[in-house]
Scaffold this active site. Structure first.
Site, short mmCIF file in Angstrom:
data_model
loop_
_atom_site.label_atom_id
_atom_site.label_comp_id
_atom_site.label_asym_id
_atom_site.label_seq_id
_atom_site.Cartn_x
_atom_site.Cartn_y
_atom_site.Cartn_z
N HIS A 56 -19.28 -33.56 -42.32
CA HIS A 56 -18.85 -34.22 -41.09
C HIS A 56 -18.57 -35.70 -41.35
O HIS A 56 -19.42 -36.57 -41.17
CB HIS A 56 -19.95 -34.06 -40.03
CG HIS A 56 -19.53 -34.43 -38.65
ND1 HIS A 56 -20.05 -33.81 -37.53
CD2 HIS A 56 -18.65 -35.35 -38.17
CE1 HIS A 56 -19.52 -34.34 -36.44
NE2 HIS A 56 -18.66 -35.29 -36.81
N HIS A 58 -15.54 -38.88 -40.84
CA HIS A 58 -14.29 -39.35 -40.23
C HIS A 58 -13.64 -40.35 -41.19
O HIS A 58 -14.19 -41.43 -41.42
CB HIS A 58 -14.56 -40.01 -38.88
CG HIS A 58 -15.13 -39.07 -37.86
ND1 HIS A 58 -14.35 -38.30 -37.03
CD2 HIS A 58 -16.42 -38.76 -37.56
CE1 HIS A 58 -15.12 -37.56 -36.25
NE2 HIS A 58 -16.39 -37.82 -36.55
N ARG A 60 -10.32 -41.25 -40.77
CA ARG A 60 -9.39 -41.99 -39.91
C ARG A 60 -7.92 -41.95 -40.34
O ARG A 60 -7.04 -42.17 -39.51
CB ARG A 60 -9.81 -43.45 -39.77
CG ARG A 60 -11.23 -43.67 -39.24
CD ARG A 60 -11.46 -43.02 -37.89
NE ARG A 60 -12.74 -43.44 -37.29
CZ ARG A 60 -13.38 -42.75 -36.39
NH1 ARG A 60 -12.90 -41.58 -35.97
NH2 ARG A 60 -14.51 -43.20 -35.87
N ASN A 90 -9.76 -35.61 -35.94
CA ASN A 90 -9.31 -36.52 -34.88
C ASN A 90 -8.63 -37.76 -35.43
O ASN A 90 -9.05 -38.89 -35.23
CB ASN A 90 -10.47 -36.89 -33.94
CG ASN A 90 -11.64 -37.53 -34.67
OD1 ASN A 90 -11.77 -37.43 -35.88
ND2 ASN A 90 -12.51 -38.18 -33.91
N HIS A 177 -18.48 -29.53 -31.15
CA HIS A 177 -19.05 -30.77 -30.60
C HIS A 177 -19.57 -30.39 -29.21
O HIS A 177 -18.80 -30.29 -28.26
CB HIS A 177 -17.95 -31.83 -30.52
CG HIS A 177 -18.35 -33.09 -29.84
ND1 HIS A 177 -18.54 -34.27 -30.52
CD2 HIS A 177 -18.57 -33.38 -28.53
CE1 HIS A 177 -18.87 -35.22 -29.66
NE2 HIS A 177 -18.90 -34.71 -28.44
N HIS A 230 -23.85 -32.31 -35.16
CA HIS A 230 -24.80 -33.37 -34.76
C HIS A 230 -25.74 -32.97 -33.61
O HIS A 230 -25.78 -33.62 -32.57
CB HIS A 230 -24.07 -34.66 -34.42
CG HIS A 230 -22.81 -34.52 -33.60
ND1 HIS A 230 -22.74 -33.78 -32.44
CD2 HIS A 230 -21.58 -35.05 -33.78
CE1 HIS A 230 -21.53 -33.86 -31.94
NE2 HIS A 230 -20.79 -34.61 -32.74
N ASN A 276 -22.18 -40.96 -30.26
CA ASN A 276 -21.98 -39.68 -29.57
C ASN A 276 -22.35 -38.54 -30.52
O ASN A 276 -21.71 -38.39 -31.57
CB ASN A 276 -20.51 -39.56 -29.16
CG ASN A 276 -20.19 -38.27 -28.42
OD1 ASN A 276 -21.00 -37.36 -28.34
ND2 ASN A 276 -18.99 -38.19 -27.90
N ASP A 303 -21.74 -37.71 -39.92
CA ASP A 303 -20.89 -38.12 -38.80
C ASP A 303 -20.46 -39.57 -39.01
O ASP A 303 -20.41 -40.37 -38.07
CB ASP A 303 -21.60 -37.95 -37.45
CG ASP A 303 -20.64 -38.09 -36.27
OD1 ASP A 303 -19.41 -38.13 -36.50
OD2 ASP A 303 -21.11 -38.18 -35.11
N HIS A 307 -15.45 -47.96 -37.36
CA HIS A 307 -14.65 -48.65 -36.34
C HIS A 307 -14.41 -50.09 -36.78
O HIS A 307 -15.30 -50.70 -37.39
CB HIS A 307 -15.38 -48.65 -34.99
CG HIS A 307 -15.50 -47.31 -34.35
ND1 HIS A 307 -14.41 -46.61 -33.86
CD2 HIS A 307 -16.58 -46.52 -34.12
CE1 HIS A 307 -14.83 -45.45 -33.36
NE2 HIS A 307 -16.14 -45.37 -33.51
#
Length: 428
Positions: A56, A58, A60, A90, A177, A230, A276, A303, A307
């Site tokens: 898991h 990200h 980007r 995503n 999720h 998660h 989240n 996860d 950012h």
């Protein structure tokens, strides 16, 4: 490729042994090994694990390269001891077609710091209305086997059932999720005493638990595999435990931050703690640790959610949700699970390498540390203690909840198919 001799490492935390790497594979494991011309790594007191696998992550890219790229994300992964990561869908555009997942897969191969296995979206555009091209993504060069709308819940039961039926044909898995959207409208943190005192919108545990309960029943009905992303509450643990007792094919993950941090930290209003699912209570944290120890929760997954500065350095309500985690995950697991006696290092290898590789069908990873196996390995110094400084991160983003916190353990070397991607704690 030259030979590498790792001398005196404790394989899976057991007896000290020597491991000889020749090319892309482990040539020999034993004591008193020697090899003419081999590069020797003195690893006395260190722990040798199969390369870590994150189900898991990200990354980007494409679309949010200001947060992370496949290159920076995989460099962060190698720094944390990972040899394979599964990249969530995503992105912008969403990874809901064969073309996008192949792009991410090839970028990972080109950069070479760790293997990148794309996760395909369950629904077109993550909109929850129409199934994405699941079969085409599976048949692509990326060979996608894991599908998720992570960041959004597949809340339509009919769509979720169809997805489970579709992936069953090729042994895939839907990673959910679990967040009932109508129960979490305007939610800012865990619903409980702290949210009431702070006046922040509460995120009830039942919003997670109700979706998990529905989906394990759907998986049982269809005879398919479902994976819970998660997992964060004590109630969710009990539902998964019940489902496994019935023989339902369900697996679950927990993040390092949900093993250590609680909603009490939100009192600072520091958006670095906004995530989240939200940080939960001490009772939930203890239940998650016990469930990871007894196997109810199968794996640890980071996860990793990078950012840019401007998306986190703002008022709480406007801040993005998420934390980076690849470079600190093993240290947090050492503190919460190993140093508490809940897991030994063989258990860590199982939860952070063997089982995530099995769930995601990453057949080259999570293999035994034995002769003839791919040389995907992680060497960690468990005696090290250090204060987390985000300026040292390889990730493009710095939104860590551990800044200034002392954590144990340090990954010293990472090997991907016999090639060092991390040497003495520095990227190769």
């Amino acid at each position: 490729m030259s030979k590498i001799l790792i001398r005196g490492a404790k394989v899976l935390g057991g007896e000290a042994q020597d491991v000889l790497i020749d090319g892309e594979t482990i040539a020999e494991v034993g004591t008193g090994l020697s090899a003419e011309g081999a590069q020797v790594i003195e690893a006395e007191g260190q722990i040798l694990l199969p390369g870590l696998v994150d189900l898991h992550t990200h990354l980007r890219e494409p679309g949010r390269e200001d947060s992370e790229t496949v290159l920076t994300g995989t460099r962060a992964a190698a720094s944390g001891g990972y040899t394979a990561v599964f990249a969530m869908a995503n992105t912008h555009p969403v990874a809901d077609t064969a073309g996008v997942v192949e792009q991410v897969y090839r970028l990972g191969r080109e950069h070479g710091y760790c293997d990148v296995q794309p996760i395909g979206a369950v629904t077109v555009g993550l909109e929850g209305k129409k199934l994405a091209e699941l079969g085409a993504m599976h048949d692509s060069a990326a060979g996608v086997t894991v599908f998720s709308d992570d960041g959004k819940c597949v809340d339509d039961a009919v769509i979720m059932r169809r997805a489970l039926e579709y992936v069953k044909a090729f042994g895939g898995v839907v990673a959910q999720h679990a967040q009932e959207p109508r129960l979490t409208e305007g939610a800012q943190m865990n619903e409980g005493v702290v949210s009431a005192e702070l006046g922040l919108g509460g995120w009830p545990a039942v919003a997670e638990e109700s979706i998990i309960a529905r989906d394990v029943l759907l998986a049982e009905h269809v005879g398919s595999r479902v994976h819970i992303c998660h997992l964060s509450t004590a109630g969710s643990v009990e539902i998964v435990r019940w489902a496994k007792s019935r023989g339902i094919d369900v697996t679950a993950e927990v993040t390092p931050h949900h093993l250590l941090l609680t909603d009490e930290l939100v009192r600072s209003y520091n958006p670095v703690y906004k995530v989240n699912p939200p940080l939960r209570t001490e009772r939930d944290v203890m239940a998650l640790r016990e469930a990871l120890a007894d196997g109810t929760i199968d794996i640890v997954a980071t996860d990793h959610a990078p950012h840019p500065h401007e998306d986190k350095d703002c008022e709480w309500a406007a801040a993005a949700m998420g934390m980076v985690g690849l470079e600190t995950a093993l240290s947090v697991v050492q503190q919460t699970m190993v140093e508490t006696g809940l897991l030994d290092w063989a258990g860590v290898a199982d939860r952070m390498s063997v089982k995530p590789a099995a769930i995601g069908r990453a057949t080259e990873h999570g293999r035994p540390v034995s002769a003839g196996e791919p040389a995907n390995l992680t060497l960690v110094d468990p005696a090290y203690r250090g204060v987390v400084d985000p300026a040292d991160f390889a990730s493009r983003s710095r939104n860590t909840p551990y800044e200034g916190r002392e954590l144990p353990g340090r990954v010293t070397h990472t090997f991907l198919r016999g090639r060092a991607t991390l040497v003495d704690g520095k990227l190769a």
